[in-house]
Design a protein around this motif. Sequence first.
Motif, short mmCIF file in Angstrom:
data_model
loop_
_atom_site.label_atom_id
_atom_site.label_comp_id
_atom_site.label_asym_id
_atom_site.label_seq_id
_atom_site.Cartn_x
_atom_site.Cartn_y
_atom_site.Cartn_z
N ARG A 15 38.16 42.87 36.77
CA ARG A 15 38.86 42.64 38.04
C ARG A 15 39.31 41.18 38.09
O ARG A 15 38.49 40.26 38.06
N GLU A 16 40.61 40.98 38.17
CA GLU A 16 41.14 39.62 38.12
C GLU A 16 40.75 38.80 39.33
O GLU A 16 40.62 37.57 39.26
N ASP A 17 40.52 39.46 40.50
CA ASP A 17 40.15 38.70 41.69
C ASP A 17 38.72 38.18 41.61
O ASP A 17 38.33 37.30 42.39
N GLN A 18 37.93 38.69 40.68
CA GLN A 18 36.57 38.19 40.51
C GLN A 18 36.49 37.12 39.42
O GLN A 18 35.71 36.18 39.53
N THR A 19 37.29 37.24 38.38
CA THR A 19 37.24 36.26 37.29
C THR A 19 38.23 35.12 37.48
O THR A 19 38.05 34.04 36.93
N ARG B 298 33.48 43.87 46.04
CA ARG B 298 34.39 43.30 45.04
C ARG B 298 33.62 43.19 43.72
O ARG B 298 33.23 42.11 43.30
N PRO B 299 33.41 44.29 43.06
CA PRO B 299 32.47 44.31 41.93
C PRO B 299 32.88 43.38 40.79
O PRO B 299 34.05 43.26 40.44
N SER C 225 30.10 38.81 42.42
CA SER C 225 29.52 37.70 41.64
C SER C 225 28.63 36.80 42.49
O SER C 225 27.64 36.25 41.99
N GLU C 226 28.92 36.66 43.79
CA GLU C 226 28.12 35.78 44.64
C GLU C 226 26.92 36.50 45.27
O GLU C 226 26.09 35.86 45.96
N THR C 227 26.78 37.79 45.05
CA THR C 227 25.64 38.53 45.61
C THR C 227 24.34 38.01 45.03
O THR C 227 24.20 37.84 43.82
#
Length: 326
Positions: free
Chosen positions: A109-113, A164-165, A268-270
Amino acid sequence: MSQDIPVLDLGPFLAGDPDALEATAAQLRRTNETVGFLYIANHGVPQELIDRTFAAAAAFHAQPIETKMELKVDAAMQGYLPMRGSTTRSSTINANNKPNENEAFFLKREDQTGVANRWPTVPGFREAATAYYDALEGLAQRILPLYARALELPADYFDEKCSRPFSSLRLSHYPPVQEYDENQFGIAPHTDSTFITLLAQNKVPGLQIRRADGVWIDAPVLEGTFIVNTGDILNRWTNGRFLSTPHRAFNISDQPRYAIPYFFHPNSETVIECLPTCRAAGEEAKFPTQTVGEYMAWFRGRNYDHIRKAAAEAEAAKAAQAAAAE
């Protein structure tokens, strides 16, 4: 049917049967506390899409190595990982592993990386891989209430934490190897880093799991199902209650073997810390509190050679700067 790996029918739950949530969650609880692997049937992912994704993986890996290397994997773990580009070091199940006998293409997922996926020019590849990624992400999120209720938590407990995995799809190729050397594997014994992993059934078998008694068993191919296993993140979140079971893969057939696992992680912030239903009064947490991003940085640094090399070079440069400043 496997006698060791249970089959969980998702049909009633996904169809909205009012009694299915608690009944299915109870089955899931028993399996994750004793085996850590299961098959899911009636999952709703079209077989046509699964077949198309396997074909896309085969088409990508059929390209010349020079073409694939133009998309060589980056620090965000997106792109092409060459044959023997990883060595399993994060698990203590088997020591002195040789580099893994597989190659893979990763997308995320581009919005996470924050990094754009790079796409091969293989016709239909991007469309198939993207549709499959979206379908598996949707399935993983739809079954989160089962995991929450299996842990005696509110059904929506994981929803916001996995909205947002920080997930990835890996399209792998295992070439035929008639005889593996000592400590050599298609992929060495390991546990996954994930919340859960979803693995579509492969016509060429090769997956083995390690039972609690230490015996390795084959995972039979059950058409129309996914194999699902608990990963290290959920194992840590549950203070070890839900098992993250070691597994490995070979390809001793006379044909190529492809695998298209989807690795589902929370945002990622979980923060991963012991769940309130997984620690008795006075009991200490078995694992440190970390964010998903922090844990994944450690995991990648242990297992992927290009990340280890970059870290070593950065440390060397830092030491050289410190020495020059003295």
